[in-house]
Design a protein around this motif. Structure first.
Motif, mmCIF file in Angstrom:
data_model
loop_
_atom_site.group_PDB
_atom_site.id
_atom_site.type_symbol
_atom_site.label_atom_id
_atom_site.label_comp_id
_atom_site.label_asym_id
_atom_site.label_seq_id
_atom_site.Cartn_x
_atom_site.Cartn_y
_atom_site.Cartn_z
ATOM 1 N N GLN A 270 -6.651 -11.578 2.362
ATOM 2 C CA GLN A 270 -5.464 -11.070 3.052
ATOM 3 C C GLN A 270 -5.403 -9.548 3.078
ATOM 4 O O GLN A 270 -4.659 -8.975 3.881
ATOM 5 C CB GLN A 270 -4.202 -11.591 2.355
ATOM 6 C CG GLN A 270 -4.011 -13.093 2.445
ATOM 7 C CD GLN A 270 -2.917 -13.582 1.516
ATOM 8 O OE1 GLN A 270 -2.613 -12.945 0.489
ATOM 9 N NE2 GLN A 270 -2.298 -14.688 1.869
ATOM 10 N N GLY A 271 -6.154 -8.915 2.191
ATOM 11 C CA GLY A 271 -6.046 -7.466 2.068
ATOM 12 C C GLY A 271 -4.812 -7.056 1.287
ATOM 13 O O GLY A 271 -4.307 -5.942 1.441
ATOM 14 N N ALA A 272 -4.333 -7.954 0.431
ATOM 15 C CA ALA A 272 -3.159 -7.661 -0.383
ATOM 16 C C ALA A 272 -3.555 -6.792 -1.573
ATOM 17 O O ALA A 272 -4.639 -6.955 -2.133
ATOM 18 C CB ALA A 272 -2.522 -8.959 -0.884
ATOM 19 N N VAL A 273 -2.658 -5.881 -1.978
ATOM 20 C CA VAL A 273 -3.002 -4.942 -3.044
ATOM 21 C C VAL A 273 -1.876 -4.787 -4.074
ATOM 22 O O VAL A 273 -1.477 -3.662 -4.401
ATOM 23 C CB VAL A 273 -3.380 -3.560 -2.468
ATOM 24 C CG1 VAL A 273 -4.720 -3.614 -1.769
ATOM 25 C CG2 VAL A 273 -2.298 -3.043 -1.521
ATOM 26 N N GLY B 164 3.190 5.713 -6.084
ATOM 27 C CA GLY B 164 3.329 5.639 -7.530
ATOM 28 C C GLY B 164 4.065 4.439 -8.079
ATOM 29 O O GLY B 164 4.222 4.315 -9.298
ATOM 30 N N ALA B 165 4.520 3.537 -7.220
ATOM 31 C CA ALA B 165 5.221 2.347 -7.702
ATOM 32 C C ALA B 165 4.232 1.313 -8.238
ATOM 33 O O ALA B 165 3.062 1.292 -7.853
ATOM 34 C CB ALA B 165 6.064 1.738 -6.586
ATOM 35 N N VAL B 166 4.720 0.448 -9.097
ATOM 36 C CA VAL B 166 3.979 -0.719 -9.571
ATOM 37 C C VAL B 166 4.469 -1.908 -8.758
ATOM 38 O O VAL B 166 5.672 -2.099 -8.588
ATOM 39 C CB VAL B 166 4.244 -0.958 -11.069
ATOM 40 C CG1 VAL B 166 3.667 -2.300 -11.515
ATOM 41 C CG2 VAL B 166 3.677 0.183 -11.896
ATOM 42 N N LYS C 250 0.823 -1.205 0.000
ATOM 43 C CA LYS C 250 0.000 0.000 0.000
ATOM 44 C C LYS C 250 0.860 1.258 0.000
ATOM 45 O O LYS C 250 0.561 2.234 -0.704
ATOM 46 C CB LYS C 250 -0.937 -0.011 1.211
ATOM 47 C CG LYS C 250 -2.034 -1.063 1.131
ATOM 48 C CD LYS C 250 -2.852 -1.126 2.411
ATOM 49 C CE LYS C 250 -3.894 -2.233 2.332
ATOM 50 N NZ LYS C 250 -4.669 -2.374 3.600
ATOM 51 N N ASP C 251 1.944 1.226 0.768
ATOM 52 C CA ASP C 251 2.820 2.395 0.838
ATOM 53 C C ASP C 251 3.499 2.639 -0.501
ATOM 54 O O ASP C 251 3.518 3.767 -1.002
ATOM 55 C CB ASP C 251 3.867 2.181 1.933
ATOM 56 C CG ASP C 251 4.739 3.405 2.138
ATOM 57 O OD1 ASP C 251 4.198 4.474 2.472
ATOM 58 O OD2 ASP C 251 5.974 3.302 1.955
ATOM 59 N N ALA C 252 4.026 1.566 -1.114
ATOM 60 C CA ALA C 252 4.750 1.718 -2.377
ATOM 61 C C ALA C 252 3.828 2.137 -3.518
ATOM 62 O O ALA C 252 4.142 3.071 -4.275
ATOM 63 C CB ALA C 252 5.460 0.409 -2.722
ATOM 64 N N THR C 253 2.686 1.473 -3.644
ATOM 65 C CA THR C 253 1.769 1.823 -4.740
ATOM 66 C C THR C 253 1.137 3.190 -4.514
ATOM 67 O O THR C 253 0.843 3.908 -5.467
ATOM 68 C CB THR C 253 0.676 0.756 -4.917
ATOM 69 O OG1 THR C 253 -0.034 0.582 -3.676
ATOM 70 C CG2 THR C 253 1.285 -0.579 -5.331
#
Length: 203
Positions: free
Chosen positions: A114-117, A85-87, A79-82
């Motif tokens: 899991q709440g994975a994004v 702006g990261a892929v 969540k922090d990386a995306t």
């Protein structure tokens, strides 16, 4: 067979090409190109993300080291990386019949639970992407800079343990690398030792 004979037959060229294809990626060099299918059946190419920071995470839900991170830490990092702006590409290289292998619908259900994004969950059942990147374990982390060059590869953090309580004690290697690349800075520790379960490639 002599070198001259190999050249005439084209065998040397094909041998050198095969070696190049399977050469391990190197920091500062272009990240290996790939085409894969994600959990929704969409074709995904690395070139689709030109100009963006790309994070690659090798996974296997049956691995205790992956389970450690999916207690919440991996989702937070995604969540922090995306959000910046990261892929984020989660890559599953477990072959059919091995630990961690799932199909697309199962992967989507697991991510929801899991709440994975991740941006995409790539189904690399033949191991082509994994072998191109020389991915050894789950989780094995890679960060690709916007110019397409490999900026980080290695462990997600500095403590090789399946214990979730060790996460806050460890140096957050992958997070530091992601933040550095997103800020346009060099990664202080660009290559570290990965830890986890072996990637379950097809024989």
């Amino acid at each position: 067979m002599t070198i001259k004979a190999m050249l005439r037959s084209g065998l040397l060229a094909s041998t050198l090409l095969a070696a190049a294809v399977h050469a391990a990626p190197r920091i500062g060099e272009p990240a290996p190109a790939f085409t894969a299918v994600d959990s929704n059946g969409r074709t995904v190419k690395l070139s689709d993300f030109a100009g963006k920071t790309v994070v690659m995470e090798w996974t296997n839900h049956g691995c205790p080291y992956v389970q450690k991170w999916y207690s919440g830490g991996m989702q937070a990092l995604q969540k922090d990386a995306t959000g910046k702006g990261a892929v984020w590409l989660t890559v599953l290289s477990s072959a059919p019949g091995t630990q961690g292998h799932v199909d697309g619908p199962t992967a989507n259900r697991m991510m929801k639970e899991q709440g994975a994004v991740p941006t995409h969950y790539l189904l690399d059942h033949e191991g082509k992407v994994g072998r191109a990147y020389a991915a050894q374990v789950t989780p094995h982390m890679y960060v690709i800079a916007p110019d397409g060059r490999l900026a980080y590869m290695g462990g997600i953090d500095s403590i090789a343990s399946p214990d979730v309580n060790d996460i806050p004690k460890a140096e957050p290697l992958a997070r530091l690398a992601i933040d550095a690349v997103l800020a346009g800075k060099a990664v202080a520790k660009a290559q570290t030792r990965p830890y986890g379960c072996s990637v379950k490639y097809a024989n």
